[in-house]
Design a protein around this motif. Structure first.
Motif, short mmCIF file in Angstrom:
data_model
loop_
_atom_site.label_atom_id
_atom_site.label_comp_id
_atom_site.label_asym_id
_atom_site.label_seq_id
_atom_site.Cartn_x
_atom_site.Cartn_y
_atom_site.Cartn_z
N PHE A 1 13.02 0.81 10.21
CA PHE A 1 13.67 1.82 9.37
C PHE A 1 13.01 1.91 8.00
O PHE A 1 12.72 3.01 7.50
N LEU A 2 12.76 0.77 7.36
CA LEU A 2 12.14 0.80 6.04
C LEU A 2 10.73 1.37 6.09
O LEU A 2 10.34 2.15 5.21
N ALA A 3 9.97 0.99 7.11
CA ALA A 3 8.63 1.55 7.24
C ALA A 3 8.68 3.07 7.42
O ALA A 3 7.86 3.81 6.86
N ALA A 4 9.67 3.55 8.19
CA ALA A 4 9.82 4.99 8.39
C ALA A 4 10.21 5.70 7.10
O ALA A 4 9.70 6.79 6.79
N VAL A 5 11.10 5.09 6.32
CA VAL A 5 11.50 5.69 5.04
C VAL A 5 10.32 5.76 4.08
O VAL A 5 10.02 6.82 3.50
N PHE A 6 9.62 4.64 3.91
CA PHE A 6 8.51 4.60 2.97
C PHE A 6 7.35 5.50 3.41
O PHE A 6 6.78 6.25 2.60
N CYS A 7 6.99 5.42 4.69
CA CYS A 7 5.85 6.20 5.18
C CYS A 7 6.18 7.69 5.24
O CYS A 7 5.33 8.53 4.92
N GLY A 8 7.40 8.02 5.67
CA GLY A 8 7.76 9.44 5.75
C GLY A 8 7.66 10.11 4.40
O GLY A 8 7.11 11.21 4.27
N TRP A 9 8.21 9.46 3.36
CA TRP A 9 8.15 10.03 2.01
C TRP A 9 6.72 10.05 1.47
O TRP A 9 6.28 11.01 0.84
N SER A 10 5.98 8.97 1.72
CA SER A 10 4.61 8.88 1.19
C SER A 10 3.68 9.89 1.85
O SER A 10 2.79 10.44 1.20
N ILE A 11 3.85 10.14 3.13
CA ILE A 11 3.01 11.13 3.80
C ILE A 11 3.25 12.51 3.21
O ILE A 11 2.30 13.26 2.94
N ALA A 12 4.50 12.86 2.99
CA ALA A 12 4.80 14.15 2.38
C ALA A 12 4.29 14.24 0.95
O ALA A 12 4.02 15.35 0.46
N ARG A 13 4.12 13.09 0.28
CA ARG A 13 3.63 13.07 -1.09
C ARG A 13 2.11 13.02 -1.17
O ARG A 13 1.54 12.78 -2.23
N ASN A 14 1.41 13.19 -0.04
CA ASN A 14 -0.07 13.24 0.01
C ASN A 14 -0.72 11.90 -0.35
O ASN A 14 -1.84 11.88 -0.88
N ARG A 15 -0.04 10.80 -0.08
CA ARG A 15 -0.61 9.52 -0.45
C ARG A 15 -1.59 9.02 0.60
O ARG A 15 -1.48 9.34 1.77
N ARG A 16 -2.52 8.19 0.16
CA ARG A 16 -3.61 7.71 1.00
C ARG A 16 -3.12 6.70 2.03
O ARG A 16 -2.03 6.15 1.95
N TRP A 17 -4.00 6.44 3.01
CA TRP A 17 -3.65 5.60 4.14
C TRP A 17 -3.34 4.17 3.72
O TRP A 17 -2.48 3.51 4.31
N TRP A 18 -4.04 3.66 2.68
CA TRP A 18 -3.82 2.27 2.30
C TRP A 18 -2.44 2.07 1.68
O TRP A 18 -1.88 0.97 1.76
#
Length: 245
Positions: free
Chosen positions: A157-174
């Protein structure tokens, strides 16, 4: 008629057409670079509200349930948990879809990941308890298994929350890799350390309330960390070019 070919600008002055063309190109480039890399306050507020609503059952409904009748308390907590989890799913997904300065592909991928993480926590948590109860394992073994499964679900769940928001924010893969690792660490700490430490400070229901409050603060602190990493050099991909009408 080409101004560069005849060496004239739009006003008809000779010898300045090329400089005018280059200046226009620099101005357009500067306009693209100056696009703010922020999601918009509507998306950000909805996302924060979704995370807060998700932990309301443990922060509010659980203490309220202890003061009433046992059956009514269980119903209140159960119904409140389901409703808050559904609201978190809907509001969080909508927030990611409303993020500004990104592409629709990133919005859809981020929203899909967030929705999957929330749905897994909403559906699999009660199913795990029902399954362990029907199997009829020993109390100690059943509790250990439940803690392990819940820890895995929390990490996902936490990985989905952090990654979902970060992907929409155009953040890099690292940054996404850091998000997954940090989500796993927080889930492990919650499953192994948080409850025993909370029981030294409070007892019963209030220990669970303390754990959820710290859990929420750590989630927001993690989002703040990703925000700082995104502002670092190379932490965020350029915003997609806006069409020039």
């Amino acid at each position: 008629m080409s101004y560069r070919h005849y060496g004239q600008d739009p006003a008809g002055r000779s010898g300045t057409g090329q400089q005018w063309s280059q200046g226009l190109g620099r101005s357009q480039a500067a306009t693209l670079v100056s696009v703010p890399q922020n999601p918009g306050w509507l998306a950000r507020s909805l996302f924060w509200a979704a995370l807060i609503i998700g932990v309301l059952p443990s922060l509010v409904f659980a203490p309220m349930a202890t003061s009433g009748e046992a059956t009514a308390s269980v119903v209140l907590f159960s119904v409140g948990s389901v409703l808050c989890a559904c609201l978190r799913l809907v509001l969080g997904t909508a927030a990611i879809l409303l993020v500004k300065n990104t592409s629709w592909a990133r919005r859809l991928i981020g929203a899909g990941i967030f929705l999957l993480g929330c749905a897994a926590l909403l559906i699999l948590t009660p199913l795990t308890g029902i399954l362990l109860t029907s199997v009829g394992t020993e109390d100690g073994s059943s509790l250990l298994t439940m803690n392990i499964v819940q820890g895995v679900l929390n990490a996902f769940f936490l990985a989905a929350v952090f990654c979902g928001w970060s992907i929409a924010r155009n953040r890099r893969w690292w940054i996404l890799v850091i998000a997954v690792v940090l989500g796993a660490i927080l889930a492990v700490l919650s499953a192994t350390v948080a409850q025993p430490l909370a029981e030294n400070v409070a007892t019963g229901i209030m220990a669970g309330v303390l754990v959820q409050a710290v859990w929420l603060l750590l989630i927001f602190a993690s989002l703040g960390l990703f925000h700082l990493l995104g502002r670092a050099n190379g932490g965020t991909a350029p915003a997609p070019a806006q069409p020039d009408y």
